[in-house]
Structure formats: structure tokens, C-alpha cells
Design a protein around this motif. Structure first.
Motif, short mmCIF file in Angstrom:
data_model
loop_
_atom_site.label_atom_id
_atom_site.label_comp_id
_atom_site.label_asym_id
_atom_site.label_seq_id
_atom_site.Cartn_x
_atom_site.Cartn_y
_atom_site.Cartn_z
N LYS A 120 -0.28 -19.12 -8.27
CA LYS A 120 1.05 -18.53 -8.11
C LYS A 120 1.17 -17.88 -6.73
CE LYS A 120 1.25 -17.47 -13.07
NZ LYS A 120 1.46 -16.41 -14.09
N PRO A 121 2.39 -17.76 -6.21
CA PRO A 121 2.57 -17.18 -4.87
C PRO A 121 2.17 -15.71 -4.83
CG PRO A 121 4.50 -18.45 -5.52
CD PRO A 121 3.65 -18.33 -6.74
N ILE A 122 1.48 -15.34 -3.73
CA ILE A 122 1.10 -13.96 -3.45
C ILE A 122 1.79 -13.54 -2.16
CG2 ILE A 122 -0.78 -12.35 -3.03
CD1 ILE A 122 -2.67 -14.29 -4.41
N LEU A 123 2.56 -12.46 -2.22
CA LEU A 123 3.26 -11.94 -1.05
C LEU A 123 2.61 -10.63 -0.62
CD1 LEU A 123 5.28 -13.99 -2.32
CD2 LEU A 123 7.12 -12.41 -1.70
N ALA A 124 2.58 -10.38 0.69
CA ALA A 124 2.10 -9.10 1.21
C ALA A 124 3.28 -8.36 1.83
CB ALA A 124 1.01 -9.32 2.25
N ALA A 125 3.39 -7.07 1.51
CA ALA A 125 4.39 -6.19 2.11
C ALA A 125 3.62 -5.13 2.89
CB ALA A 125 5.27 -5.56 1.03
N VAL A 126 3.56 -5.28 4.22
CA VAL A 126 2.64 -4.51 5.05
C VAL A 126 3.37 -3.46 5.87
CG1 VAL A 126 0.86 -4.62 6.83
CG2 VAL A 126 1.13 -6.52 5.22
N THR A 127 3.04 -2.20 5.63
CA THR A 127 3.50 -1.13 6.49
C THR A 127 2.29 -0.49 7.16
OG1 THR A 127 3.45 0.43 4.64
CG2 THR A 127 5.56 -0.62 5.12
N GLY A 128 2.48 0.03 8.35
CA GLY A 128 1.43 0.76 9.06
C GLY A 128 0.38 -0.14 9.66
N GLY A 129 -0.44 -0.73 8.82
CA GLY A 129 -1.48 -1.59 9.37
C GLY A 129 -2.34 -2.22 8.29
N ALA A 130 -3.02 -3.29 8.67
CA ALA A 130 -3.99 -3.97 7.81
C ALA A 130 -5.21 -4.25 8.68
CB ALA A 130 -3.40 -5.27 7.25
N TYR A 131 -6.34 -3.71 8.29
CA TYR A 131 -7.53 -3.77 9.12
C TYR A 131 -8.72 -4.29 8.32
CZ TYR A 131 -4.50 -0.57 11.66
OH TYR A 131 -3.42 0.00 12.29
N GLY A 132 -9.59 -5.05 8.98
CA GLY A 132 -10.79 -5.53 8.32
C GLY A 132 -10.47 -6.30 7.05
N GLY A 133 -11.03 -5.86 5.93
CA GLY A 133 -10.78 -6.52 4.67
C GLY A 133 -9.31 -6.53 4.29
N GLY A 173 0.82 -1.20 0.00
CA GLY A 173 0.00 0.00 0.00
C GLY A 173 0.85 1.25 0.00
N ALA A 174 0.41 2.27 -0.73
CA ALA A 174 1.10 3.55 -0.72
C ALA A 174 0.78 4.29 0.59
CB ALA A 174 0.66 4.40 -1.91
N GLY A 175 1.75 5.07 1.08
CA GLY A 175 1.49 5.85 2.28
C GLY A 175 1.71 5.06 3.54
N ARG A 176 0.98 5.43 4.60
CA ARG A 176 1.29 4.91 5.93
C ARG A 176 0.50 3.68 6.36
NH1 ARG A 176 -2.24 7.31 9.87
NH2 ARG A 176 -3.69 8.81 8.96
N VAL A 177 -0.44 3.20 5.53
CA VAL A 177 -1.23 2.02 5.89
C VAL A 177 -1.35 1.10 4.67
CG1 VAL A 177 -3.56 1.21 6.49
CG2 VAL A 177 -2.54 3.09 7.76
N PHE A 178 -1.23 -0.20 4.89
CA PHE A 178 -1.38 -1.19 3.81
C PHE A 178 -2.79 -1.11 3.23
CE2 PHE A 178 -2.75 -5.55 2.68
CZ PHE A 178 -1.82 -5.86 1.70
N CYS A 179 -3.79 -1.34 4.08
CA CYS A 179 -5.19 -1.24 3.64
C CYS A 179 -6.08 -1.20 4.88
CB CYS A 179 -5.58 -2.41 2.75
SG CYS A 179 -7.33 -2.38 2.23
N ALA A 180 -6.92 -0.17 4.95
CA ALA A 180 -7.80 0.01 6.11
C ALA A 180 -9.11 -0.74 5.96
CB ALA A 180 -8.07 1.50 6.33
N GLY A 181 -9.25 -1.56 4.93
CA GLY A 181 -10.46 -2.34 4.75
C GLY A 181 -11.45 -1.64 3.84
N ALA A 182 -12.73 -1.85 4.10
CA ALA A 182 -13.79 -1.26 3.27
C ALA A 182 -13.93 0.22 3.58
CB ALA A 182 -15.11 -1.98 3.52
N ASP A 183 -14.46 0.95 2.62
CA ASP A 183 -14.77 2.37 2.80
C ASP A 183 -16.06 2.44 3.62
OD1 ASP A 183 -15.61 5.02 2.58
OD2 ASP A 183 -14.68 5.25 0.61
N LEU A 184 -15.92 2.62 4.96
CA LEU A 184 -17.09 2.55 5.84
C LEU A 184 -18.05 3.72 5.65
CD1 LEU A 184 -15.56 1.20 9.19
CD2 LEU A 184 -16.57 -0.06 7.28
N LYS A 185 -17.53 4.87 5.22
CA LYS A 185 -18.43 6.00 4.98
C LYS A 185 -19.38 5.70 3.83
CE LYS A 185 -15.35 9.59 6.78
NZ LYS A 185 -14.59 10.83 6.47
N ALA A 186 -18.83 5.12 2.76
CA ALA A 186 -19.68 4.76 1.62
C ALA A 186 -20.64 3.64 2.02
CB ALA A 186 -18.81 4.32 0.44
#
Length: 278
Positions: free
Chosen positions: A110-123, A64-77
């Protein structure tokens, strides 16, 4: 490096190739902590389907770009949809065969790798759980906080965490919605492989990918298929399904098995070629 002829995507997903045979996909909504949108999910689906069929690409890294890998779903939407009464969550989950972000239930060959910075939440955490190898920054946090918002980690997080951590530790994260550190994710729950400084996460993931690429692509893909089958079946059924499957046929009838054995006899590194399409 640009990979060969990827499908077009929006600005929400950056597609690149940091090394031969390696694809790097970067979630690109940093201001929104890379919360998943329908557009980003569609981009991921198109690119990953292409990746599956592209013989020259053997490994994919998600980050993920920036400070978090992925915060999950867009809860506002999601909230807007809920309040308007136009949601069809159960139908959407069933129809989305690859899961959250087109990754969390994807059974890739095929292999899938995750490179996680900041955090991974929910989805985002559900995506991580379905990866084959996870590199985390020492600042990374992980959580499945769905119960705190009245929803469920339904896109694959429940069975995957239970398989990896066992029932009781999985319950601890899922029923309490608790956030855990990278150290606990590795040492206690078992879904992180390596912890490195945040600035080295992607670099380390590429190094791991290149280590995988140093092996026969047919053998790697057949082994990955065996891992997936092991989660679904008992040993005997898994063995029969695997040994007669297309992946094993590709190994034993392909050219790379001949090259690997010949290279061993000649005391040199093997020179692998792209596998044939299954």
C-alpha cells in the motif's frame, strides 16, 4: 477519527485516521526530535503489519510531532552500547527485515506518504527515501550524515538514494554527509514531490492520500507492487512476476474493475469497495 481496532502502542506513536481509508502515524518524541527508540520501532512494526492486513485502510501517512520529522537513531543510547561493547549491529541490521523504524526496507503493498517538517536525518531520511510520495515543509532539511559519526546509512538509504538521484548525486550526500534543503531535495535530488508551508504539510499529505483513495484500491496496490518489482528486476522478469502475482489477480478478478468500467460508461464517479485480503 480512530481507525478500526489498531494494536496497542506506547505514547511514542500516535495512531489516528484523518479521513476514510487513511491512516496517520505520528512519531511522538518531540523533545528528542523524534529520535527512534526500540519502543517506537516496535510500535511502528505492530501498527504497519496490522495496516497491511486491514482491508479498510488503503494509504498511510508518516509524520513527526514538534519541529523535526525524525532525527534518526538515538545516538546517546547507541554510544552507551558501543562503549560498553554489547552491540551486535551487523546481526541487528540483518534481523530487522523492515529496516529502520520498521519502514526503511519495508516493501508495503500500500502507498506510504511522508509529511516532513523541520528535517529528516540519518535513519529518518532513510524512512523518507522508502516512501512513495513526500510532502516537505519549505523549512525542511535532509541529510545522511552517518559518515560524520563513523557509521553507515545501511538500513536502505544507499540503494534507494542511488536509484532516485543517480550514483554521483547520491555520493554527494552519502560521502560528504551533506545537508540539503527541501528545494534541492525536490529539484536536484528528486526525492521530494511537493513543498508547502510547514503549517500545511500534514493537510497537504491528507489531500494527496484522498486523491489516491479516489482510485481503485486493488489497482493502486497492484501498481505499487509493480513499482517495487521494477526496482528489483529487469522489464521482462518484472512483467511476468507482476502479471501472474496475487495483486494483479485481485485487480482482474475483483469487483472494483467491474465498478470502474461501469461507472465510466455511466459517466459517474466509481464507488469503490474494500479489496479482498490477498
Amino acid at each position: 477519527m480512530t481507525p478500526p481496532n489498531p494494536p496497542p502502542t506506547s505514547s511514542e506513536l500516535i495512531v489516528s485516521s484523518p479521513a476514510e481509508h487513511v491512516l496517520l502515524l505520528t512519531f511522538n518524541r518531540p523533545k528528542q526530535l523524534n529520535a527512534m527508540t526500540p519502543q517506537m520501532s516496535a510500535d511502528l512494526r505492530a501498527v504497519l503489519n496490522w495496516f497491511e492486513d486491514e482491508p479498510s485502510l488503503w494509504v498511510v501517512i508518516l509524520t513527526g510531532a514538534g519541529r523535526v520529522f525524525c532525527a534518526g537513531a538515538d545516538l546517546k543510547a547507541w554510544n552507551n552500547d558501543q562503549q560498553s561493547g554489547i552491540t551486535n549491529e551487523q546481526e541487528d541490521v540483518v534481523a530487522n527485515v523492515y529496516g529502520f523504524g520498521s519502514v526503511s526496507r519495508r516493501q508495503s503493498k500500500k502507498p506510504i506518504l511522508a509529511a516532513v517538517t523541520g528535517g529528516a536525518y540519518g535513519g529518518g531520511m532513510e524512512i523518507v527515501l522508502n516512501c512513495d510520495y513526500v510532502v516537505a515543509g519549505n523549512d525542511a532539511k535532509f541529510a545522511l550524515p552517518e559518515v560524520k559519526r563513523g557509521v553507515i546509512a545501511i538500513q536502505g538509504g544507499i540503494p534507494r538514494l542511488s536509484q532516485i538521484a543517480g550514483h554521483h548525486l547520491a555520493s554527494e550526500m552519502l560521502l560528504l554527509g551533506r545537508t540539503v534543503s527541501a528545494a534541492d531535495a525536490q529539484g536536484r535530488y528528486g526525492f521530494v514531490n511537493r513543498i508547502v508551508p510547514a503549517s500545511e504539510v500534514v493537510k497537504t499529505a491528507v489531500e494527496v492520500a484522498l486523491e489516491i483513495v479516489g482510485n481503485s484500491p486493488e489497482a493502486v496496490q497492484a501498481t505499487k507492487r509493480g513499482l517495487v518489482l521494477s526496482q528489483e528486476h529487469g522489464h521482462s522478469q518484472m512483467l511476468l512476476s507482476h502479471v501472474w502475482g496475487e495483486e494483479c489477480k485481485s485487480v482482474y478478478k475483483g469487483n472494483n474493475i467491474k465498478e470502474g468500467l461501469k461507472a465510466f460508461g455511466e459517466k459517474r464517479a466509481p464507488r469503490w469497495t474494500n479489496p479482498a485480503k490477498l
